[in-house]
Every structure is written in C-alpha cells, then in structure tokens.
Design an enzyme around this catalytic site. Structure first.
Site, PDB file in Angstrom:
ATOM      1  N   CYS A   1      51.077  49.853  45.275  1.00  0.00           N
ATOM      2  CA  CYS A   1      50.347  49.027  46.257  1.00  0.00           C
ATOM      3  C   CYS A   1      51.167  48.751  47.519  1.00  0.00           C
ATOM      4  O   CYS A   1      50.629  48.299  48.521  1.00  0.00           O
ATOM      5  CB  CYS A   1      49.893  47.715  45.633  1.00  0.00           C
ATOM      6  SG  CYS A   1      48.758  47.967  44.264  1.00  0.00           S
TER       7      CYS A   1
ATOM      8  N   HIS B   1      48.517  42.641  51.007  1.00  0.00           N
ATOM      9  CA  HIS B   1      47.891  43.502  50.007  1.00  0.00           C
ATOM     10  C   HIS B   1      46.801  42.711  49.274  1.00  0.00           C
ATOM     11  O   HIS B   1      47.036  41.603  48.799  1.00  0.00           O
ATOM     12  CB  HIS B   1      48.952  44.002  49.032  1.00  0.00           C
ATOM     13  CG  HIS B   1      48.361  44.666  47.840  1.00  0.00           C
ATOM     14  ND1 HIS B   1      47.459  45.701  47.953  1.00  0.00           N
ATOM     15  CD2 HIS B   1      48.513  44.431  46.513  1.00  0.00           C
ATOM     16  CE1 HIS B   1      47.090  46.071  46.748  1.00  0.00           C
ATOM     17  NE2 HIS B   1      47.712  45.324  45.860  1.00  0.00           N
TER      18      HIS B   1
ATOM     19  N   ASN C   1      40.995  45.697  44.685  1.00  0.00           N
ATOM     20  CA  ASN C   1      42.355  46.141  45.002  1.00  0.00           C
ATOM     21  C   ASN C   1      42.349  47.661  45.132  1.00  0.00           C
ATOM     22  O   ASN C   1      42.228  48.364  44.135  1.00  0.00           O
ATOM     23  CB  ASN C   1      43.298  45.678  43.886  1.00  0.00           C
ATOM     24  CG  ASN C   1      44.732  46.156  44.086  1.00  0.00           C
ATOM     25  OD1 ASN C   1      44.998  47.001  44.935  1.00  0.00           O
ATOM     26  ND2 ASN C   1      45.642  45.614  43.297  1.00  0.00           N
TER      27      ASN C   1
HETATM   28  N1  COA Z   1      36.905  39.077  32.070  1.00  0.00           N
HETATM   29  C1  COA Z   1      37.008  38.058  31.209  1.00  0.00           C
HETATM   30  N2  COA Z   1      38.170  37.665  30.690  1.00  0.00           N
HETATM   31  C2  COA Z   1      39.278  38.327  31.060  1.00  0.00           C
HETATM   32  C3  COA Z   1      39.238  39.403  31.954  1.00  0.00           C
HETATM   33  C4  COA Z   1      37.986  39.776  32.460  1.00  0.00           C
HETATM   34  N3  COA Z   1      37.834  40.791  33.368  1.00  0.00           N
HETATM   35  N4  COA Z   1      40.484  39.861  32.140  1.00  0.00           N
HETATM   36  C5  COA Z   1      41.297  39.101  31.371  1.00  0.00           C
HETATM   37  N5  COA Z   1      40.566  38.192  30.716  1.00  0.00           N
HETATM   38  C6  COA Z   1      41.005  37.177  29.762  1.00  0.00           C
HETATM   39  C7  COA Z   1      42.295  37.539  29.066  1.00  0.00           C
HETATM   40  O1  COA Z   1      42.047  38.435  28.017  1.00  0.00           O
HETATM   41  C8  COA Z   1      42.759  36.190  28.583  1.00  0.00           C
HETATM   42  O2  COA Z   1      42.057  35.859  27.419  1.00  0.00           O
HETATM   43  P1  COA Z   1      42.815  35.093  26.214  1.00  0.00           P
HETATM   44  O3  COA Z   1      43.249  33.787  26.806  1.00  0.00           O
HETATM   45  O4  COA Z   1      41.744  34.978  25.183  1.00  0.00           O
HETATM   46  O5  COA Z   1      43.959  35.973  25.824  1.00  0.00           O
HETATM   47  C9  COA Z   1      42.288  35.242  29.697  1.00  0.00           C
HETATM   48  O6  COA Z   1      41.301  35.968  30.446  1.00  0.00           O
HETATM   49  C10 COA Z   1      43.391  34.820  30.620  1.00  0.00           C
HETATM   50  O7  COA Z   1      44.169  35.976  30.920  1.00  0.00           O
HETATM   51  P2  COA Z   1      45.309  35.942  31.981  1.00  0.00           P
HETATM   52  O8  COA Z   1      45.933  37.303  32.083  1.00  0.00           O
HETATM   53  O9  COA Z   1      46.203  34.795  31.707  1.00  0.00           O
HETATM   54  O10 COA Z   1      44.413  35.637  33.258  1.00  0.00           O
HETATM   55  P3  COA Z   1      44.882  35.362  34.698  1.00  0.00           P
HETATM   56  O11 COA Z   1      44.277  34.130  35.166  1.00  0.00           O
HETATM   57  O12 COA Z   1      46.357  35.567  34.853  1.00  0.00           O
HETATM   58  O13 COA Z   1      44.177  36.549  35.486  1.00  0.00           O
HETATM   59  C11 COA Z   1      44.700  38.690  36.404  1.00  0.00           C
HETATM   60  C12 COA Z   1      44.453  37.902  35.143  1.00  0.00           C
HETATM   61  C13 COA Z   1      45.011  40.130  36.033  1.00  0.00           C
HETATM   62  C14 COA Z   1      43.466  38.638  37.269  1.00  0.00           C
HETATM   63  C15 COA Z   1      45.899  38.057  37.150  1.00  0.00           C
HETATM   64  O14 COA Z   1      46.975  37.894  36.286  1.00  0.00           O
HETATM   65  C16 COA Z   1      46.323  38.888  38.309  1.00  0.00           C
HETATM   66  O15 COA Z   1      45.629  38.960  39.295  1.00  0.00           O
HETATM   67  N6  COA Z   1      47.513  39.486  38.230  1.00  0.00           N
HETATM   68  C17 COA Z   1      48.021  40.289  39.301  1.00  0.00           C
HETATM   69  C18 COA Z   1      47.253  41.559  39.375  1.00  0.00           C
HETATM   70  C19 COA Z   1      47.631  42.352  40.541  1.00  0.00           C
HETATM   71  O16 COA Z   1      47.664  41.838  41.610  1.00  0.00           O
HETATM   72  N7  COA Z   1      47.939  43.606  40.319  1.00  0.00           N
HETATM   73  C20 COA Z   1      48.280  44.504  41.318  1.00  0.00           C
HETATM   74  C21 COA Z   1      49.561  44.137  41.903  1.00  0.00           C
HETATM   75  S1  COA Z   1      49.968  45.329  43.021  1.00  0.00           S
END
Ligand code: COA
Length: 349
Positions: A124, A266, A296
């Site tokens: 990214c 980004h 993204n």
């Molecule tokens: N729909 C519903 N639930 C979802 C889900 C979806 N699409 N994706 C994840 N979950 C669930 C998880 O399984 C977890 O469930 P659990 O508590 O039963 O285990 C719960 O939501 C919370 O997961 P968590 O990973 O803690 O959520 P979060 O608030 O951190 O959001 C992301 C997850 C991936 C959106 C977030 O961590 C994020 O944006 N990370 C950076 C991603 C990014 O920018 N990547 C590219 C970088 S270049």
C-alpha cells in the site's frame, strides 16, 4: 531554485463491476452495518475474470498522459507541447505474473517505445515509493518525464471465505506524470520521508508463491496462496507510522499541520484516517477520503483519492498537499507538494 520533479498529469481507472456491502453479506457472515462502522467502506470495484492489473494500469496511464498533454496545451500548428515519457514506474503487489515485471508490458501497450520501465513492490506504500523513485531519477538527470502508476487487483489474491479482507480491498489503478522543472513551481515534489520495518513482514503477507515456499511444483498448503492480514496490529502501526512519517516530512518541508490544506493518506480505514488526523492535530476538512466508494485499492489508493478530490473540487490549485501511505513490508512513506493547475484531457486510446 533547484531541479525538481513536477506533477503535471493525473489519471485513474476502476473496473466496471461494483460489489456492494449488501452483496458481500449475501455470501459471507458480515453486514453493511459492520463494514461501514468498522471501516467506512460502502462498496468496492472488482475486476472481471481475465481482467488483470496491467489492463487497469494501461487505462490509468493513458488518462494521466492525456491530462499531461492537455495541461501543457498545444502549439499553433496543433502539435502537442510535451516531450515523450522516458521512464515508467509501476507500483504493484499483484503483477500480471511473478516474472517478468508488469511495467514493460504497460509501457509497450501505451506505445511508449523502448523506455526504461520496472515494478516497485511496497504494497500500500507502493505509490509513494514509486513517486520517490521516479522523482529521484528526474532530479538526477536520468529521466526527463516519467509515468508513475499504482495499480492492484487484490480481488485476485483474496480468500473468498475471508470476510475481513474481502470487506476491505478493492481493485483499481491511479497514475501521475512527472516532468523535470524547478522546485519553486506548483506541482514540484518538495520532499519525501520513507521507511520500512521487516520485523512486521508476516502481518501482511501471501505466504506461498515465492522462493521460500513455491506453490509449483506441488500444491501450497491449503489457503497459503491467499493474502492474509493481522488487522489489529496493522491498524496500530498504520496510525503510528503514517503520523510519524508525516510529522518528520512536515518538519523538513517547513510546514506545520495547520498550514496543510489537504492530507491524502492511504485509504485503508476511515478510523485510521481519523486517528492520523487526531495525532497530527488536523481538522476533518483537511482529510481527503474516498474509501466509501472504492475501499482499499492498495497501490492505487493515493492517486485515486487525488483524482476524486480534484474531480469533486475539494483539491484546488495552490493547496498545500501532504501524501502519506502505509503498507505491507512493513513500509511507510510521505511526500509533499503544492497542487498544480491540471487539465483532464481525453486519452488517445
Ligand atoms: N464482518 C463482520 N465481522 C467481522 C468482519 C466482517 N467483515 N471482519 C472481522 N469481523 C469480526 C472479527 O472476526 C472479530 O470477531 P470476534 O470478536 O468474534 O473474534 C470482530 O469482528 C472484531 O475483529 P477485529 O479484528 O478486532 O476488528 P477491528 O475493529 O480491528 O476491525 C479491521 C478489523 C481489519 C477492519 C481493522 O483491524 C483494520 O482496519 N485493520 C487495518 C487494515 C488495513 O488497513 N490494512 C491495510 C493496511 S495497508
């Protein structure tokens, strides 16, 4: 005044097919509400079967070249007032094939002749790295005019059953043209801050397919050909590294955060953008966001956000612009420029 790379053309391309949150929720255990509140994303564009990264890169590149031609204008006899591009740098982590690079094919299909062309792989952060590479080659006198493209088709490497990554990533390409000019001109790239931390390599990865773990011959362990991401630590590092990188570049360029008109970060997650804004002490109106419409788009994310901000009138000539990215590697990088006057022009192809 010193020799500098000056941004003089902008383009972008998205595949036609739109996948809404509702459509994802029909296939996976997720919901429009979860995706919108946790990421800010409402839909993403996805390539058709057989459509590849180079297809999007060629379309975005053609648009950026047309924009550069229209911006430069025409001589009285109707001839274009631009020199030919003599460098193509393509940022991508989803090349058409592992080998060779995708950039030479893109340069060939754009009719750019035998120019030097190569891929840059920084996930990214790829677009900022590619921009810095091309700008350095221009200031060093190795190139006079460069096409810089960020293009990715992450839909081709996602696990169809992974609700987290499928909710976040979309396909697309964005491109800019850089020309040699001087540092006092609008559009001149005024500085870069780049960094990496390989201790976080496993946080954003495709395990199989490289020299450490070939998928051919013999099958990869199940699922290891797919992209995986450890969302929580990635979130924390994205906020920290984009904020630190932005801050150190602002100090170098001599701007304070309040003097920046637009921060084009980004487009990973609206909560990441807001947290970076908070760290830097920005107001909401300073932060550009288009991820609700495209998700993204990896290396395409920053140039597509620039294109949308220009099209929507949010980004104006004379604005002080800070670009900042974060991605796999881990990698991060920032760039600063004063936004130039640009025309959009019609692509020749
Ligand atoms: N729909 C519903 N639930 C979802 C889900 C979806 N699409 N994706 C994840 N979950 C669930 C998880 O399984 C977890 O469930 P659990 O508590 O039963 O285990 C719960 O939501 C919370 O997961 P968590 O990973 O803690 O959520 P979060 O608030 O951190 O959001 C992301 C997850 C991936 C959106 C977030 O961590 C994020 O944006 N990370 C950076 C991603 C990014 O920018 N990547 C590219 C970088 S270049």
């Amino acid at each position: 005044m010193s020799r500098a790379a000056v941004l003089c053309g902008l383009g972008g391309s998205l595949p036609e097919r739109i996948v809404s949150n509702e459509e994802l929720a029909e296939q996976l255990d997720t919901s429009d509400r979860w995706i919108r509140t946790r990421t800010g994303i409402g839909q993403r564009h996805v390539v058709a079967p057989g459509q590849s990264t180079s297809d999007l890169a060629v379309a975005a590149g053609a648009q950026a070249l047309a924009s550069a031609r229209a911006t430069a204008g025409q001589a009285d006899d109707g001839a274009d007032l631009v020199d030919p591009v003599d460098l193509v740098v393509l940022a991508t982590s989803t090349p058409d094939r592992p080998c060779p690079a995708t950039a030479p094919d893109v340069a060939h299909r754009l009719g750019l002749g035998h120019v030097p062309s190569f891929d840059v792989s920084a996930v990214c952060t790829g677009f900022v790295y590619a921009l810095a590479t091309a700008a350095s080659m221009i200031t060093a006198g190795i190139a006079g005019r460069a096409l810089v493209i960020g293009a990715d088709t992450f839909s081709t490497i996602l696990d169809p059953a992974d609700r987290t990554t499928r909710a976040i990533f979309g396909d697309g390409a964005g491109a800019v043209v850089l020309r040699a000019g001087d540092s006092g001109e609008p559009g001149a790239l005024l500085g870069f801050d780049l960094g990496s931390d390989g201790s976080g390599a496993d946080l954003i990865t495709v395990r199989a397919g490289g020299s450490r773990q070939r998928s051919v011959p013999g099958p990869a362990a199940e699922g290891e050909e797919f992209f995986t991401m450890d969302g929580r630590p990635v979130f924390t590092r994205a906020v920290l590294d984009m904020s630190r990188s932005s801050q150190s570049l602002l100090e170098r360029v001599g701007w304070n955060a309040a003097e920046v008109d637009k921060v084009v970060a980004h487009q990973a997650n609206i909560r990441i953008l807001n947290a970076v804004g908070e760290q830097l002490g920005l107001e909401e109106k300073q932060i550009v966001a288009n991820l609700d419409r495209v998700g993204n788009t990896v290396a395409a994310s920053i140039p597509l956000a620039l294109r949308d901000a220009v099209a929507g009138g949010e980004l104006q000539p004379g604005h002080r612009v800070l670009l900042t990215g974060f991605g796999g590697g881990l990698t991060w990088g920032s760039a600063a420029l004063v936004w130039p006057e640009l025309e959009t022009g019609r692509p020749h192809r």
